[in-house]
Design an enzyme around this catalytic site. Structure first.
Site, mmCIF file in Angstrom:
data_model
loop_
_atom_site.group_PDB
_atom_site.id
_atom_site.type_symbol
_atom_site.label_atom_id
_atom_site.label_comp_id
_atom_site.label_asym_id
_atom_site.label_seq_id
_atom_site.Cartn_x
_atom_site.Cartn_y
_atom_site.Cartn_z
ATOM 1 N N GLU A 75 0.806 -1.234 0.000
ATOM 2 C CA GLU A 75 0.000 0.000 0.000
ATOM 3 C C GLU A 75 0.834 1.276 0.000
ATOM 4 O O GLU A 75 0.618 2.172 0.816
ATOM 5 C CB GLU A 75 -0.953 -0.006 1.206
ATOM 6 C CG GLU A 75 -1.865 -1.217 1.245
ATOM 7 C CD GLU A 75 -2.688 -1.319 2.522
ATOM 8 O OE1 GLU A 75 -2.631 -0.407 3.357
ATOM 9 O OE2 GLU A 75 -3.392 -2.335 2.676
ATOM 10 N N ASN A 92 2.104 -5.230 -3.112
ATOM 11 C CA ASN A 92 0.723 -5.556 -2.725
ATOM 12 C C ASN A 92 -0.087 -4.265 -2.558
ATOM 13 O O ASN A 92 0.360 -3.338 -1.884
ATOM 14 C CB ASN A 92 0.757 -6.332 -1.396
ATOM 15 C CG ASN A 92 -0.532 -7.065 -1.092
ATOM 16 O OD1 ASN A 92 -1.079 -7.745 -1.961
ATOM 17 N ND2 ASN A 92 -1.023 -6.942 0.135
ATOM 18 N N HIS A 123 -10.371 -6.405 -1.547
ATOM 19 C CA HIS A 123 -11.439 -6.271 -0.548
ATOM 20 C C HIS A 123 -12.562 -5.524 -1.277
ATOM 21 O O HIS A 123 -12.613 -4.296 -1.264
ATOM 22 C CB HIS A 123 -10.955 -5.465 0.658
ATOM 23 C CG HIS A 123 -9.811 -6.113 1.385
ATOM 24 N ND1 HIS A 123 -9.965 -7.244 2.148
ATOM 25 C CD2 HIS A 123 -8.495 -5.802 1.436
ATOM 26 C CE1 HIS A 123 -8.795 -7.591 2.667
ATOM 27 N NE2 HIS A 123 -7.889 -6.741 2.246
ATOM 28 N N GLU A 181 -5.925 -10.908 -0.867
ATOM 29 C CA GLU A 181 -6.694 -10.720 0.383
ATOM 30 C C GLU A 181 -8.195 -10.726 0.103
ATOM 31 O O GLU A 181 -8.957 -9.915 0.636
ATOM 32 C CB GLU A 181 -6.295 -9.392 1.046
ATOM 33 C CG GLU A 181 -4.807 -9.267 1.320
ATOM 34 C CD GLU A 181 -4.410 -7.986 2.048
ATOM 35 O OE1 GLU A 181 -5.288 -7.288 2.571
ATOM 36 O OE2 GLU A 181 -3.198 -7.700 2.083
ATOM 37 N N ASP A 190 -11.997 -10.837 -0.079
ATOM 38 C CA ASP A 190 -13.231 -10.992 0.702
ATOM 39 C C ASP A 190 -14.277 -10.046 0.107
ATOM 40 O O ASP A 190 -13.941 -9.053 -0.531
ATOM 41 C CB ASP A 190 -13.043 -10.760 2.210
ATOM 42 C CG ASP A 190 -12.379 -9.450 2.575
ATOM 43 O OD1 ASP A 190 -12.389 -8.518 1.768
ATOM 44 O OD2 ASP A 190 -11.843 -9.362 3.706
HETATM 45 O O1 G3I Z 1 -8.270 -10.070 18.755
HETATM 46 C C1 G3I Z 1 -8.466 -8.758 19.292
HETATM 47 C C2 G3I Z 1 -9.738 -8.726 20.128
HETATM 48 O O2 G3I Z 1 -9.590 -9.552 21.236
HETATM 49 C C3 G3I Z 1 -10.023 -7.285 20.552
HETATM 50 O O3 G3I Z 1 -11.248 -7.247 21.211
HETATM 51 C C4 G3I Z 1 -10.079 -6.390 19.330
HETATM 52 C C5 G3I Z 1 -10.340 -4.926 19.733
HETATM 53 O O4 G3I Z 1 -9.626 -4.025 18.987
HETATM 54 O O5 G3I Z 1 -8.849 -6.483 18.614
HETATM 55 C C6 G3I Z 1 -8.592 -7.787 18.164
HETATM 56 O O6 G3I Z 1 -7.360 -7.808 17.444
HETATM 57 C C7 G3I Z 1 -7.316 -7.105 16.266
HETATM 58 C C8 G3I Z 1 -7.069 -8.090 15.140
HETATM 59 O O7 G3I Z 1 -6.921 -7.391 13.953
HETATM 60 C C9 G3I Z 1 -8.219 -9.101 14.991
HETATM 61 O O8 G3I Z 1 -7.933 -9.969 13.914
HETATM 62 C C10 G3I Z 1 -6.177 -6.109 16.357
HETATM 63 O O9 G3I Z 1 -6.499 -5.127 17.320
HETATM 64 C C11 G3I Z 1 -5.954 -5.474 15.033
HETATM 65 O O10 G3I Z 1 -4.791 -4.664 15.055
HETATM 66 C C12 G3I Z 1 -5.817 -6.508 13.928
HETATM 67 O O11 G3I Z 1 -5.933 -5.859 12.723
HETATM 68 C C13 G3I Z 1 -5.376 -6.453 11.562
HETATM 69 C C14 G3I Z 1 -4.962 -5.284 10.663
HETATM 70 O O12 G3I Z 1 -4.569 -5.759 9.385
HETATM 71 C C15 G3I Z 1 -3.787 -4.510 11.267
HETATM 72 O O13 G3I Z 1 -2.658 -5.308 11.350
HETATM 73 C C16 G3I Z 1 -6.442 -7.298 10.873
HETATM 74 O O14 G3I Z 1 -6.675 -8.472 11.637
HETATM 75 C C17 G3I Z 1 -5.978 -7.692 9.489
HETATM 76 O O15 G3I Z 1 -7.032 -8.355 8.826
HETATM 77 C C18 G3I Z 1 -5.592 -6.425 8.705
HETATM 78 O O16 G3I Z 1 -5.133 -6.856 7.441
HETATM 79 C C19 G3I Z 1 -4.948 -5.840 6.460
HETATM 80 C C20 G3I Z 1 -3.713 -6.236 5.652
HETATM 81 O O17 G3I Z 1 -2.612 -6.401 6.497
HETATM 82 C C21 G3I Z 1 -3.421 -5.169 4.587
HETATM 83 N N1 G3I Z 1 -4.580 -4.974 3.739
HETATM 84 C C22 G3I Z 1 -5.826 -4.662 4.439
HETATM 85 C C23 G3I Z 1 -6.123 -5.765 5.449
HETATM 86 C C24 G3I Z 1 -7.474 -5.592 6.108
HETATM 87 O O18 G3I Z 1 -7.534 -4.447 6.850
#
Ligand code: G3I
Length: 390
Positions: A192, A235, A271, A300, A302
């Protein structure tokens, strides 16, 4: 509502909700859509109507394994380490993962702040464990991601770094790629980096501010040097939605190609929603990249359905989602030459774990292929049919 959703997507895709709860989102009256194994009937328990929605012309005698239908890797984004649905602590998901997928990517634990928490400290144990799982199950591990602008994934020490940024970032890439050489099959080297709203086309990330656009090519050069065998991807999201962004990316890649910067492929995050961009637009963007000789991963995928605040996944939406998944996979198969197709990765397994349920949308989302009880949705059969040429 759709507008709100699109705005949310066109911000860097998500605004992670810190407003409480978390746990997979939505209401306690989560509807469960179940599909019979021949995909000919769909019932959605909390939908008032008991209509049978699937009009699929093709019937499967059993649930096919997606990975057996494709000639390229079929991937899934997983949680690991101590995350809520870690593959190491949430065993109910394993049979479904192991049946359908032969490639994994960590949704979180291989990002910058996890792998490089302090200037002189790298942390590999969790990712190595994930790699061990992948090896044990004959799966590839795709690395995501060496450089990403997302604030919470940039380690604090890096944000405050006052030394030579180009050297520091080269070292970050080199160290990590050296460690994972022979373990990961491929990397999202830079994620990105573009912003179609910027006159230059480049996102004003901390990396851009400190180094200029050269940080992108530097990263690919350092990654290739440290791991000559990994396939290296740029990506990006919305390159199939925004022609302006696609053009910026193509110009960047053309420049790289003319100077032998080692980019092997492009990850189309995808997405998407049910209707935009059009399939023709998607095909055109695949073709523009494929014509330049790059490998293409759908990285990615969905497809959320709930942008108009519907509180249940109606049969109509489930069918539209199925057709949308199917036509996207068909577009990939039609436009990308076989030797440039390097995989399709889905961003999560079951609807309840999707990142869309963490970003403060007004209702639960259902963007993935499986219900929370691991039963395949019509969307699953859309992908299966496309892969099988049905
Ligand atoms: O598991 C905790 C949960 O217990 C809590 O209640 C909740 C409250 O904030 O957070 C949960 O964790 C989060 C996690 O995602 C859940 O899967 C983290 O805070 C959060 O930082 C994390 O975010 C990830 C995000 O990237 C940032 O790293 C997402 O999972 C992940 O799907 C997302 O992926 C991104 C790709 O890297 C780049 N492209 C877009 C894509 C989707 O946003």
């Amino acid at each position: 509502m759709k507008k709100v959703f699109m705005v949310c997507l066109s911000l860097p895709l998500f605004i992670l909700c810190s407003c409480g709860g978390g746990g997979g989102g939505g209401t306690s009256s989560t509807p469960t859509t179940t599909v019979s194994s021949n995909s000919s009937s769909v019932s959605t328990s909390s939908v008032a109507s008991s209509s049978k929605a699937s009009s699929s012309a093709f019937s499967w005698s059993s649930v096919p394994a997606l990975k057996d239908l494709a000639s390229f890797p079929i991937g899934m984004e997983v949680s690991a380490a101590d995350q809520e649905r870690s593959i190491f602590t949430f065993p109910s998901q394993l049979p479904t993962i192991e049946k359908h997928f032969n490639s994994l990517v960590a949704g979180v634990i291989m990002k910058m702040s996890f792998l490089h928490p302090n200037e002189n400290e790298f942390f590999y144990a969790d990712a190595d464990r994930l790699h061990g799982y992948a090896v044990d199950h004959n799966m590839l591990l795709h690395g995501h991601t060496l450089i990403w602008h997302w604030d919470s994934q940039i380690p604090a020490w890096m944000k405050n770094y006052t030394g030579d940024w180009a050297t520091m970032l080269d070292n970050h890439v080199a160290q990590i790629c050296t460690h994972f050489a022979g373990k990961v099959s491929s990397w999202d080297v830079v994620n990105e980096a573009l912003d179609e709203n910027e006159p230059s086309g480049y996102r004003q990330s901390i990396f851009y501010q400190r180094i200029g656009k050269k940080y992108i090519e530097n990263a690919f050069i350092a990654a290739r040097k440290a791991d000559p065998n990994a396939v290296l991807y740029y990506n990006e999201y919305n390159i199939e939605l925004s022609q302006t962004k696609l053009n910026f990316m193509l110009a960047m890649l053309d420049d790289f190609k003319s100077r032998n910067i080692p980019v092997d492929g492009v990850g189309f995050q995808m997405h998407l929603d049910l209707f935009n961009p059009s399939i023709d637009q998607i095909k055109r963007s695949f073709k523009a990249v494929a014509d330049r000789g790059y490998k293409i991963r759908i990285s990615e995928l969905d497809i959320p359905v709930n942008y108009n605040s519907t509180l249940v996944l109606t049969d109509t939406y489930a069918q539209q989602q199925k057709e949308r998944y199917k036509s996207i996979v068909q577009a990939y198969l039609e436009v990308v030459p076989e030797n440039q197709r390097t995989g399709i990765t889905f961003w999560g397994l079951v609807d309840g774990e999707s990142w869309y349920n963490y970003i403060g949308l007004p209702a639960k989302e259902w963007p993935l292929l499986f219900n929370d009880d691991y039963s395949p949705k019509p969307a699953f059969y859309g992908v299966a049919e496309a892969l099988a040429g049905k």
